[in-house]
Design a protein around this motif. Structure first.
Motif, PDB file in Angstrom:
ATOM      1  N   GLU A 100       0.552  -1.194  -0.256  1.00 13.47           N
ATOM      2  CA  GLU A 100       0.144  -0.014  -0.082  1.00 13.47           C
ATOM      3  C   GLU A 100       1.109   1.279   0.066  1.00 13.47           C
ATOM      4  OE1 GLU A 100      -3.869   0.488   2.348  1.00 13.47           O
ATOM      5  OE2 GLU A 100      -2.103   0.930   3.864  1.00 13.47           O
ATOM      6  N   ILE A 101       0.551   1.973  -0.411  1.00  5.74           N
ATOM      7  CA  ILE A 101       0.973   3.659  -0.919  1.00  5.74           C
ATOM      8  C   ILE A 101       0.056   4.465  -0.345  1.00  5.74           C
ATOM      9  CG2 ILE A 101       2.432   4.826  -2.469  1.00  5.74           C
ATOM     10  CD1 ILE A 101       3.374   2.303  -2.343  1.00  5.74           C
ATOM     11  N   ASP A 102       0.316   5.275   1.176  1.00  6.56           N
ATOM     12  CA  ASP A 102      -0.563   6.507   1.104  1.00  6.56           C
ATOM     13  C   ASP A 102       0.904   7.249   1.470  1.00  6.56           C
ATOM     14  OD1 ASP A 102      -1.183   8.331   3.423  1.00  6.56           O
ATOM     15  OD2 ASP A 102      -1.550   6.639   5.225  1.00  6.56           O
ATOM     16  N   GLY A 103      -0.111   8.744   0.414  1.00 10.32           N
ATOM     17  CA  GLY A 103       0.662  10.353   0.424  1.00 10.32           C
ATOM     18  C   GLY A 103       0.604  10.780  -0.942  1.00 10.32           C
ATOM     19  N   GLY A 104       0.584  11.646  -1.092  1.00  8.15           N
ATOM     20  CA  GLY A 104       0.674  12.169  -2.418  1.00  8.15           C
ATOM     21  C   GLY A 104       0.582  11.426  -3.691  1.00  8.15           C
ATOM     22  N   VAL A 105      -0.906  10.588  -3.108  1.00  8.18           N
ATOM     23  CA  VAL A 105      -1.085  10.129  -4.442  1.00  8.18           C
ATOM     24  C   VAL A 105      -2.290  10.573  -5.771  1.00  8.18           C
ATOM     25  CG1 VAL A 105      -2.998   8.310  -5.610  1.00  8.18           C
ATOM     26  CG2 VAL A 105      -0.529   7.474  -3.044  1.00  8.18           C
ATOM     27  N   THR A 106      -1.364  11.177  -6.254  1.00 10.89           N
ATOM     28  CA  THR A 106      -2.209  11.543  -7.739  1.00 10.89           C
ATOM     29  C   THR A 106      -2.551  11.141  -9.387  1.00 10.89           C
ATOM     30  OG1 THR A 106      -0.158  12.578  -8.504  1.00 10.89           O
ATOM     31  CG2 THR A 106      -1.296  14.023  -6.609  1.00 10.89           C
TER      32      THR A 106
END
Length: 224
Positions: free
Chosen positions: A173-179
């Motif tokens: 999982e990735i958390d932060g600044g996802v665009t």
């Protein structure tokens, strides 16, 4: 794990006065996970939700309730958050003295165990706890606030973790600044779950939820 990335909207970017309806319309628009950022004002410089809020949210979440514990000490609170209805409890390596024991406690409480790794934290300890982990959350911003800029140096960490995970059934999982610009970089590096706040909620509301669906589909399409 899904080949199409799971978008997990973070309710930190939702209308704080209408969380129940926000969860409902997000799911109506296609969200399968709801990400709940728990902050204590001590481990991170912000205060958000406690177990009572998570319990209040649970009836409004049909899918996965993904609870990210940015609190320390974390061990004494595991049971309360598990009882609140969390499906996944994610803890930080820095949040207690004995990571292995903390992850065991999460599993014993009946939740899937997630491990969050801050931008300045290495991954050399991960092989020692892989058999206890159901999810690894790579923080691509420093924890504590929404709306921060993506830290690109973390892409190498994502690639390395994907190599360590191998064929194990562990979500990355990735958390932060996802665009729409950063999401495909994360998926190409090996991620399969994307926590997104402002990039999901922009332009929408409970009264006008269609943009939520458009934004989530745009994130997934960018990763295709």
């Amino acid at each position: 794990m899904s080949l199409t990335p799971i978008i997990a909207p973070s309710i930190l970017a939702a209308d704080f006065a209408d969380f129940g309806n926000e969860c409902r319309v997000l799911q109506d628009q296609g969200a399968h996970w709801i990400h709940v950022d728990v902050m204590d004002g001590h481990f991170v410089p912000n205060i958000t939700f406690g177990p009572q809020m998570c319990a209040a949210l649970r009836p409004h979440i049909k899918g996965v309730m993904d609870v990210h514990l940015m609190i320390t000490p974390v061990d004494p609170m595991i049971e309360a958050f598990a009882k609140s209805g969390a499906d996944i409890l994610t803890v930080h390596v820095e949040a207690g003295p004995h990571l292995h024991r903390t992850l065991q406690a999460v599993k014993a409480a009946g939740c899937k165990a997630g491990l969050a790794i801050n931008p300045a934290t290495g991954i050399e300890f991960v092989p020692q706890v892989l058999d206890l982990i159901d999810l690894i959350c790579v923080m691509t911003v420093n924890p504590g606030f929404g709306g921060q800029k993506f830290i690109h140096s973390q892409l190498d960490k994502i690639r390395a973790l994907r190599g360590l995970i191998g064929d194990r059934p562990i979500d990355l999982e990735i958390d932060g600044g996802v665009t729409v610009e950063t999401a495909p970089l994360c998926v190409a590096a090996g991620a399969n779950v994307l926590v997104a706040g402002s990039s999901v909620f922009k332009g929408g509301s409970v009264a006008n939820p269609a943009p939520y669906g458009v934004n989530m589909r745009d994130l997934q399409a960018a990763c295709a």
